[in-house]
Motif scaffolding. Structure first.
Motif, PDB file in Angstrom:
ATOM      1  N   LEU A 224     -26.601 -41.340  53.289  1.00 61.66           N
ATOM      2  CA  LEU A 224     -27.716 -41.592  53.993  1.00 61.66           C
ATOM      3  C   LEU A 224     -28.755 -42.700  52.915  1.00 61.66           C
ATOM      4  O   LEU A 224     -29.378 -43.312  53.688  1.00 61.66           O
TER       5      LEU A 224
ATOM      6  N   SER B 224     -37.406 -41.473  48.853  1.00 64.18           N
ATOM      7  CA  SER B 224     -36.152 -41.370  49.975  1.00 64.18           C
ATOM      8  C   SER B 224     -35.565 -40.274  50.084  1.00 64.18           C
ATOM      9  O   SER B 224     -35.137 -39.670  50.762  1.00 64.18           O
TER      10      SER B 224
ATOM     11  N   ASN C 291     -27.143 -45.964  53.678  1.00 63.35           N
ATOM     12  CA  ASN C 291     -27.332 -46.620  54.949  1.00 63.35           C
ATOM     13  C   ASN C 291     -28.642 -46.795  55.403  1.00 63.35           C
ATOM     14  O   ASN C 291     -29.110 -47.837  56.004  1.00 63.35           O
ATOM     15  N   ARG C 292     -29.377 -45.821  55.170  1.00 68.16           N
ATOM     16  CA  ARG C 292     -30.911 -45.941  55.583  1.00 68.16           C
ATOM     17  C   ARG C 292     -31.783 -46.475  54.654  1.00 68.16           C
ATOM     18  O   ARG C 292     -32.698 -47.217  54.968  1.00 68.16           O
ATOM     19  N   TYR C 293     -31.555 -46.309  53.302  1.00 69.66           N
ATOM     20  CA  TYR C 293     -32.737 -46.799  52.258  1.00 69.66           C
ATOM     21  C   TYR C 293     -32.152 -47.730  51.219  1.00 69.66           C
ATOM     22  O   TYR C 293     -32.857 -48.381  50.467  1.00 69.66           O
TER      23      TYR C 293
ATOM     24  N   ILE D 182     -35.360 -37.611  53.192  1.00 71.84           N
ATOM     25  CA  ILE D 182     -33.904 -37.076  53.696  1.00 71.84           C
ATOM     26  C   ILE D 182     -34.201 -35.565  53.630  1.00 71.84           C
ATOM     27  O   ILE D 182     -33.611 -35.041  54.791  1.00 71.84           O
TER      28      ILE D 182
END
Length: 472
Positions: free
Chosen positions: A330, A366, A333-335, A370
């Motif tokens: 995560l 971040s 891919n997100r941050y 999460i």
């Protein structure tokens, strides 16, 4: 996609790096000057000395490094700390010698035993039930092990990949009490001496030989390594092995990188490290969700660890009901944050002098985000490293096993076979089984369990393992 395209993509998509190498993709020496490019990639020409026989600028560089670290002599390797470890071990032992090593040593130490035809006496390691992590340093067991052997060399790792530190001063004292030599694989500790907020360094503790990977915790390029001599050892064989094992075409870019990194640390390391350490403390309080699962020095000391390197940023996502391997994905891919590693419980990030407030704040923010969106009441088993402290039965010398004929079997059919390869769960990268060690049902079950948890098992190929052929 070729390598250039992949590297460009990574640099574009991942601006936040909490993994090796310690420069984090930043030129913190001269931001407006590209010093580490083709113009400085040269060979041994007049005025630029020879690493294999230093008498000029390279000798001056090594003398300066030794002065910075407060040791008698310093050598460097452009082949990484693997070569430094091999040279130190082979230079201080003879074939057929016994050597005392901590079971949590890097694979390079085991490979040195193959090269040198050495026989190990293993120092036991333990798993801390509270933290779930493996560590070495039970002093009573340590002294009991080394005092009843004629082995003259001891090899330990300090600090661990997770930042856990044993009582290195007492260990050095015990080793010297029995007139033995201690080699410390301080690959993850080249930064320690630059701040009083960090654990004591192995060189300050009086270890005889210290190996440091400059690219891990300093802003140096990958493959830069230092080998320090901290006592009145005869270094002639170590020097010979460095020359034998190291390339005859060492990279001047790597040497330049090391010189500038050590100089930068000498001039700025204390300020930059301590600014970041204080920043991490503040962020752990500011971002309460992330701070609750962030495991810093106080946590580890409260749970029986002797000392802890606070430049390791450990988040125990399992406490928030999140599998850490998933959390690492995560973050990427997100941050656009790439961490150093993850297992089922922890994500581990490396903080160096190359990080700044923006980097650290975004990481905590971040992780906090999460936890807010992904946390659950699911219990994540805190036993990733359970049973990994045991040592299999040694049935064959490691060198003999390396050269023996091998055959391939399914892991589940390998009970009572002798391993022909290393089996290494990554993380943490510590050999679970070495060549020459017997595989039992217990180890097969453990390997399968780790595999099911998403831990990569080096040495397994599609569920198969190489074993010694014709083993009865």
């Amino acid at each position: 996609m070729d390598m250039e395209d992949q590297l460009k993509k990574y640099n574009y998509n991942t601006p936040y790096r909490f993994h090796m190498p310690g420069h984090k993709g930043k030129n913190i020496f001269s931001p407006n000057e590209e010093i580490l490019l083709y113009g400085n990639d040269i060979t041994e020409i007049d005025g630029l000395d020879n690493l294999h026989d230093p008498k000029g600028v390279i000798k001056d560089m090594l003398d300066s490094i030794a002065n910075t670290y407060g040791v008698r002599r310093s050598f460097m390797s452009t082949n990484g700390s693997t070569t430094s470890l091999h040279a130190a071990i082979l230079g201080l032992t003879n074939p057929k010698d016994e050597i005392i090593i901590s079971r949590d040593c890097h694979k390079a130490v085991y490979n040195a035993m193959i090269l040198g035809d050495l026989n190990p006496i293993y120092l036991p390691v333990s798993r801390n039930k509270n933290t779930g992590l493996i560590y070495s340093g039970n002093l009573e067991e340590f002294e009991t092990t080394i005092k009843h052997t004629d082995a003259k060399v001891v090899v330990i790792t300090y600090p661990s990949y997770f930042g856990i530190c044993c009582n290195i001063e007492e260990i050095v004292r015990v080793v010297h009490k029995y007139k033995k030599i201690i080699i410390v694989d301080e690959a993850h500790g080249g930064h320690l001496k630059f701040s009083g907020l960090l654990p004591i360094s192995a060189e300050e503790a009086g270890a005889d030989v210290i190996i440091q990977s400059a690219h891990k915790t300093l802003p140096a390029l990958t493959q830069t390594s230092m080998l320090h001599i901290n006592s009145n050892l005869d270094t002639s064989r170590i020097e010979s092995y460095l020359s034998i094992l190291m390339t005859t075409s060492p990279s001047y870019l790597l040497m330049l990188s090391l010189e500038k990194s050590v100089r930068f640390m000498s001039d700025n390391g204390k300020i930059r490290l301590e600014e970041n350490l204080h920043t991490v403390e503040k962020l752990a309080k500011e971002y309460t969700r992330a701070g609750k699962i962030f495991k810093g020095r106080d946590y580890f000391l409260e749970h029986g660890v002797y000392e802890f390197d606070s430049s390791k940023l450990l988040f125990r996502l399992a406490e928030a009901g999140i599998v850490a391997l998933y959390g690492k994905k995560l973050l990427r891919n997100r941050y656009n944050i790439e961490m150093e590693m993850a297992d089922t419980e922890y994500i581990n990030g490396f903080m160096t002098v190359s990080d700044d407030l923006e980097d650290l704040r975004f990481l905590f923010q971040s992780v906090d985000d999460i936890i807010r969106s992904e946390s659950s009441d699911t219990i994540i088993e805190a036993d990733t490293y359970a049973n990994m402290t045991l040592t299999p039965e040694v049935s064959m010398n490691i060198r003999s096993a390396f050269y023996a004929k091998k055959t391939v079997l399914p892991l589940n059919s390998a009970n009572q076979q002798i391993a022909g390869v290393y089996i290494i769960p990554y993380p943490p990268g510590i050999p679970l089984i070495c060549p020459g060690e017997r595989i039992s049902e217990k180890w097969i079950d453990l390997i399968n369990t780790l595999n099911q948890k998403g831990i990569e098992i080096l040495g397994l190929e599609n569920g198969n393992i190489k074993v010694i052929k014709d083993n009865q």
